[in-house]
Write a protein that holds these residues in place. Structure first.
Motif, mmCIF file in Angstrom:
data_model
loop_
_atom_site.group_PDB
_atom_site.id
_atom_site.type_symbol
_atom_site.label_atom_id
_atom_site.label_comp_id
_atom_site.label_asym_id
_atom_site.label_seq_id
_atom_site.Cartn_x
_atom_site.Cartn_y
_atom_site.Cartn_z
ATOM 1 N N SER A 259 0.896 -1.321 -0.085
ATOM 2 C CA SER A 259 -0.024 0.220 -0.008
ATOM 3 C C SER A 259 0.764 1.275 -0.047
ATOM 4 N N SER A 260 0.313 2.449 -0.144
ATOM 5 C CA SER A 260 0.930 3.721 -0.020
ATOM 6 C C SER A 260 1.752 3.769 1.481
ATOM 7 N N ALA A 261 0.985 3.200 2.431
ATOM 8 C CA ALA A 261 1.977 3.328 3.632
ATOM 9 C C ALA A 261 3.331 2.603 3.518
ATOM 10 N N GLY A 262 3.126 1.287 2.874
ATOM 11 C CA GLY A 262 4.391 0.445 2.827
ATOM 12 C C GLY A 262 5.503 1.196 2.054
ATOM 13 N N LEU A 263 4.876 1.984 0.807
ATOM 14 C CA LEU A 263 5.734 2.554 -0.189
ATOM 15 C C LEU A 263 6.259 3.845 0.782
ATOM 16 N N GLY A 264 5.522 4.474 1.884
ATOM 17 C CA GLY A 264 5.950 5.401 2.454
ATOM 18 C C GLY A 264 7.158 5.236 3.482
ATOM 19 N N VAL A 265 7.032 4.036 3.923
ATOM 20 C CA VAL A 265 8.294 3.418 4.685
ATOM 21 C C VAL A 265 9.584 3.393 3.870
ATOM 22 N N PHE A 266 9.722 3.039 2.633
ATOM 23 C CA PHE A 266 10.796 3.002 1.749
ATOM 24 C C PHE A 266 11.203 4.472 1.516
ATOM 25 N N MET A 267 10.338 5.148 1.407
ATOM 26 C CA MET A 267 10.643 6.524 0.769
ATOM 27 C C MET A 267 11.048 7.508 2.051
ATOM 28 N N SER A 268 10.610 7.055 3.114
ATOM 29 C CA SER A 268 11.078 8.057 4.109
ATOM 30 C C SER A 268 12.447 7.657 4.681
ATOM 31 N N TYR A 269 13.189 6.567 4.153
ATOM 32 C CA TYR A 269 14.723 6.361 4.166
ATOM 33 C C TYR A 269 15.424 6.753 3.124
ATOM 34 N N LEU A 270 14.884 7.305 2.033
ATOM 35 C CA LEU A 270 15.729 7.624 0.804
ATOM 36 C C LEU A 270 16.759 8.556 1.324
ATOM 37 N N GLU A 271 16.382 9.626 1.854
ATOM 38 C CA GLU A 271 17.063 10.957 1.957
ATOM 39 C C GLU A 271 18.487 10.358 2.754
ATOM 40 N N GLU A 272 17.886 9.623 4.030
ATOM 41 C CA GLU A 272 19.089 9.021 5.028
ATOM 42 C C GLU A 272 20.013 8.171 4.522
ATOM 43 N N PHE A 273 19.400 7.244 3.396
ATOM 44 C CA PHE A 273 20.471 6.213 3.106
ATOM 45 C C PHE A 273 21.286 6.879 1.946
ATOM 46 N N HIS A 274 20.784 7.849 1.406
ATOM 47 C CA HIS A 274 21.693 8.625 0.336
ATOM 48 C C HIS A 274 22.860 9.471 1.098
ATOM 49 N N GLU A 275 22.501 10.114 2.176
ATOM 50 C CA GLU A 275 23.571 10.866 3.108
ATOM 51 C C GLU A 275 24.475 9.629 3.583
ATOM 52 N N LYS A 276 24.042 8.823 4.062
ATOM 53 C CA LYS A 276 24.811 7.708 4.843
ATOM 54 C C LYS A 276 25.638 6.866 3.807
ATOM 55 N N GLY A 277 25.278 6.661 2.763
ATOM 56 C CA GLY A 277 25.980 5.741 1.606
ATOM 57 C C GLY A 277 25.281 4.299 1.728
ATOM 58 N N ILE A 278 24.128 4.372 2.411
ATOM 59 C CA ILE A 278 23.468 2.952 2.339
ATOM 60 C C ILE A 278 22.959 2.774 1.224
ATOM 61 N N GLN A 279 23.268 1.411 0.560
ATOM 62 C CA GLN A 279 22.527 0.918 -0.842
ATOM 63 C C GLN A 279 21.212 0.036 -0.388
ATOM 64 N N LEU A 280 20.302 0.364 -1.192
ATOM 65 C CA LEU A 280 18.874 -0.388 -0.982
ATOM 66 C C LEU A 280 18.634 -0.967 -2.652
ATOM 67 N N VAL A 281 18.498 -2.215 -2.548
ATOM 68 C CA VAL A 281 17.940 -2.824 -3.770
ATOM 69 C C VAL A 281 16.916 -3.652 -3.450
ATOM 70 N N ILE A 282 15.764 -3.555 -4.235
ATOM 71 C CA ILE A 282 14.467 -4.324 -3.973
ATOM 72 C C ILE A 282 14.583 -5.425 -5.232
ATOM 73 N N PHE A 283 14.196 -6.559 -5.036
ATOM 74 C CA PHE A 283 14.359 -7.561 -6.202
ATOM 75 C C PHE A 283 13.466 -8.621 -5.978
ATOM 76 N N GLY A 284 12.857 -9.193 -7.304
ATOM 77 C CA GLY A 284 11.971 -10.154 -7.333
ATOM 78 C C GLY A 284 10.640 -9.605 -7.319
ATOM 79 N N LEU A 285 10.169 -8.441 -7.377
ATOM 80 C CA LEU A 285 8.827 -7.804 -7.392
ATOM 81 C C LEU A 285 7.911 -8.701 -8.287
ATOM 82 N N LEU A 286 6.668 -9.214 -7.703
ATOM 83 C CA LEU A 286 5.702 -9.609 -8.813
ATOM 84 C C LEU A 286 5.462 -8.309 -9.858
#
Length: 112
Positions: free
Chosen positions: A55-82
């Motif tokens: 849902s949008s709430a689930g997508l929001g969780v990933f979105m909420s981390y994007l800036e922090e991940f970028h700033e800290k150099g954390i890599q996020l990859v999602i794979f195998g989605l239907l």
């Protein structure tokens, strides 16, 4: 219902998601990501091969981390989605912000 399994590998962690992520359980996804960050994980693979709905709430969780991940150099990859789940990411343009790969092999290549 959402089932989350966190498996720590050498140099990265895999978050296996199965079921559905919605407003009632998106806090569980958020907690799982927080736990990974507290362990110092900087390469996160999300296995979405058994994720039937997000849902949008689930997508929001990933979105909420994007800036922090970028700033800290954390890599996020999602794979195998239907296909139907991946389309939600694409329609909202999240495939431009989050790396999506078809399988684990390509996801590993993207982070290692």
């Amino acid at each position: 219902m959402l089932n989350i399994e966190n498996i720590r590998q050498d140099g990265y962690s895999i978050l296996h998601l199965s079921g559905e992520v919605d407003a009632s359980n998106s806090v569980d996804l958020d907690a799982a990501i927080q736990e990974m960050l507290s362990q110092g994980v900087n390469r996160i693979l999300v296995d979405g091969s058994k994720l039937e709905y997000i849902s949008s709430a689930g997508l929001g969780v990933f979105m909420s981390y994007l800036e922090e991940f970028h700033e800290k150099g954390i890599q996020l990859v999602i794979f195998g989605l239907l296909e139907k789940v991946q389309q939600v990411f694409v329609i909202l343009g999240l495939d431009k912000l989050i790396t999506l790969k078809p399988n684990m092999e390509e996801a590993l290549e993207a982070i290692l």
